[in-house]
Scaffold this motif. Sequence first.
Motif, mmCIF file in Angstrom:
data_model
loop_
_atom_site.group_PDB
_atom_site.id
_atom_site.type_symbol
_atom_site.label_atom_id
_atom_site.label_comp_id
_atom_site.label_asym_id
_atom_site.label_seq_id
_atom_site.Cartn_x
_atom_site.Cartn_y
_atom_site.Cartn_z
ATOM 1 N N LEU A 14 0.819 -1.222 0.000
ATOM 2 C CA LEU A 14 0.000 0.000 0.000
ATOM 3 C C LEU A 14 0.849 1.268 0.000
ATOM 4 C CD1 LEU A 14 -2.849 -0.953 2.512
ATOM 5 C CD2 LEU A 14 -3.099 -0.536 0.052
ATOM 6 N N GLY A 15 2.025 1.205 0.635
ATOM 7 C CA GLY A 15 2.907 2.373 0.641
ATOM 8 C C GLY A 15 3.329 2.735 -0.775
ATOM 9 N N ALA A 16 3.852 1.737 -1.483
ATOM 10 C CA ALA A 16 4.269 1.959 -2.868
ATOM 11 C C ALA A 16 3.060 2.310 -3.737
ATOM 12 C CB ALA A 16 4.967 0.711 -3.412
ATOM 13 N N LEU A 19 1.994 5.921 -3.339
ATOM 14 C CA LEU A 19 2.993 6.821 -3.919
ATOM 15 C C LEU A 19 3.087 6.666 -5.438
ATOM 16 C CD1 LEU A 19 5.843 6.460 -1.260
ATOM 17 C CD2 LEU A 19 4.199 8.322 -1.505
ATOM 18 N N GLN A 21 4.048 4.036 -7.136
ATOM 19 C CA GLN A 21 5.303 3.390 -7.524
ATOM 20 C C GLN A 21 5.136 1.946 -7.999
ATOM 21 O OE1 GLN A 21 7.018 4.078 -3.705
ATOM 22 N NE2 GLN A 21 8.170 5.871 -4.352
ATOM 23 N N GLU A 43 -6.222 1.669 5.998
ATOM 24 C CA GLU A 43 -4.803 2.028 5.833
ATOM 25 C C GLU A 43 -4.642 3.056 4.717
ATOM 26 O OE1 GLU A 43 -2.407 1.134 7.712
ATOM 27 O OE2 GLU A 43 -2.521 -0.969 8.325
ATOM 28 N N GLU A 46 -5.593 6.450 5.588
ATOM 29 C CA GLU A 46 -4.616 7.067 6.482
ATOM 30 C C GLU A 46 -3.380 7.548 5.704
ATOM 31 O OE1 GLU A 46 -1.839 5.218 9.839
ATOM 32 O OE2 GLU A 46 -3.954 4.783 10.188
ATOM 33 N N LEU A 47 -2.974 6.767 4.713
ATOM 34 C CA LEU A 47 -1.722 7.070 4.001
ATOM 35 C C LEU A 47 -1.888 8.083 2.876
ATOM 36 C CD1 LEU A 47 -0.086 3.527 3.690
ATOM 37 C CD2 LEU A 47 0.302 5.275 5.418
ATOM 38 N N VAL A 50 -0.832 11.743 3.393
ATOM 39 C CA VAL A 50 0.619 11.875 3.574
ATOM 40 C C VAL A 50 1.299 11.889 2.212
ATOM 41 C CG1 VAL A 50 2.672 10.918 4.669
ATOM 42 C CG2 VAL A 50 0.441 10.610 5.746
ATOM 43 N N ALA A 51 0.839 11.009 1.337
ATOM 44 C CA ALA A 51 1.446 10.913 0.009
ATOM 45 C C ALA A 51 1.159 12.155 -0.827
ATOM 46 C CB ALA A 51 0.932 9.672 -0.709
ATOM 47 N N LEU A 52 0.047 12.837 -0.544
ATOM 48 C CA LEU A 52 -0.321 14.009 -1.342
ATOM 49 C C LEU A 52 0.375 15.280 -0.878
ATOM 50 C CD1 LEU A 52 -4.163 13.454 -1.792
ATOM 51 C CD2 LEU A 52 -2.342 13.072 -3.464
ATOM 52 N N LEU A 53 0.965 15.238 0.298
ATOM 53 C CA LEU A 53 1.576 16.459 0.835
ATOM 54 C C LEU A 53 2.772 16.893 -0.013
ATOM 55 C CD1 LEU A 53 1.038 18.196 3.414
ATOM 56 C CD2 LEU A 53 3.098 17.160 4.321
ATOM 57 N N TYR B 141 10.769 7.874 -2.842
ATOM 58 C CA TYR B 141 9.684 8.843 -2.933
ATOM 59 C C TYR B 141 10.195 10.176 -3.463
ATOM 60 C CZ TYR B 141 5.837 11.581 -0.596
ATOM 61 O OH TYR B 141 4.806 12.392 -0.264
ATOM 62 N N TYR B 147 12.627 0.538 -7.124
ATOM 63 C CA TYR B 147 12.784 -0.223 -5.888
ATOM 64 C C TYR B 147 13.942 -1.216 -5.974
ATOM 65 C CZ TYR B 147 8.735 1.466 -3.319
ATOM 66 O OH TYR B 147 7.874 2.235 -2.610
ATOM 67 N N PHE B 166 6.154 1.448 3.523
ATOM 68 C CA PHE B 166 4.822 1.401 4.144
ATOM 69 C C PHE B 166 4.862 1.917 5.581
ATOM 70 C CE2 PHE B 166 1.738 -1.104 6.697
ATOM 71 C CZ PHE B 166 0.557 -0.636 6.134
ATOM 72 N N LEU B 169 5.800 5.624 5.803
ATOM 73 C CA LEU B 169 4.678 6.545 5.552
ATOM 74 C C LEU B 169 3.792 6.656 6.779
ATOM 75 C CD1 LEU B 169 3.248 5.950 1.960
ATOM 76 C CD2 LEU B 169 4.382 7.990 2.827
ATOM 77 N N ARG B 173 3.145 10.052 8.943
ATOM 78 C CA ARG B 173 1.845 10.612 9.305
ATOM 79 C C ARG B 173 1.825 11.021 10.787
ATOM 80 N NH1 ARG B 173 -3.908 10.566 7.655
ATOM 81 N NH2 ARG B 173 -4.948 11.150 9.569
#
Lengths: 53, 183
Positions: A14-16, A19, A21, A43, A46-47, A50-53, B141, B147, B166, B169, B173
């Motif tokens: 989910l992190g990638a 973003l 990626q 999740e 929540e993330l 952060v990714a849009l900032l 990022y 990767y 993950f 991030l 937050r």
Amino acid sequence: VSESSSRHELRLALGAYVLGQLDEVEAAEVSRHVESCSQCRAELAELTPVALL
Amino acid sequence: MVLGRRSTRTPSLSREEGVREAYAAHGAELYRYTLRGLGDTGAAEDAVQEIFLRAWRARERYDSSTASLRVWLFAIARNVVSDQHRARSARPWARNLVDTATLEVLGETSDSMDELMRGWVVEEALRRLGEEHRRALVETYLADRPYAEVAEELGIPVSTLRSRVFYGLKALRVVLEEMEVTW
């Protein structure tokens, strides 16, 4: 790959994903998973900011 | 959100030739980054010019003890790319950009303060993360590197790098909430 470890990998992706990626195939796989998994939807919610900032 | 104004001058960006040096050192990778983000060579070239324009305008706020010039430029690059995406969806991209020769005659302006502050907030937040999380996020990022390449450099499997991105991030937050960033 067992179902639970695959689910775990999808969650960690989910992190990638958020973003931008992942490649198209993997991103589509994560999208499909998120639709059916409320934990991953939470999740993602929540993330995303952060990714849009 | 309020960050302390930084007074440290950076000699490397205080002169036009300093900007040229920074461009020579980082222009190519910034171009690859903006090209990947925007998918158009013209827009990517314009974005690189915009990055250096903003960096030059904000040169007094750059603090080399907080972040490397490269990391700082990539933080600005992220903002420029996301602004271009916003601008494209809201209106045609019609901004005229200047070359480095024109930079000399431009004074400090505040029109890009919001973007600069966002860049600084991200910088500051990243600085508060643990080394593994910070490195994973900066390399994938901000620098937008593949990767596989980053994982190999760190000597870890790609799955571990994904895990660090993950959890990085998630940690970011928490840090942003501590910094009272609103979204």
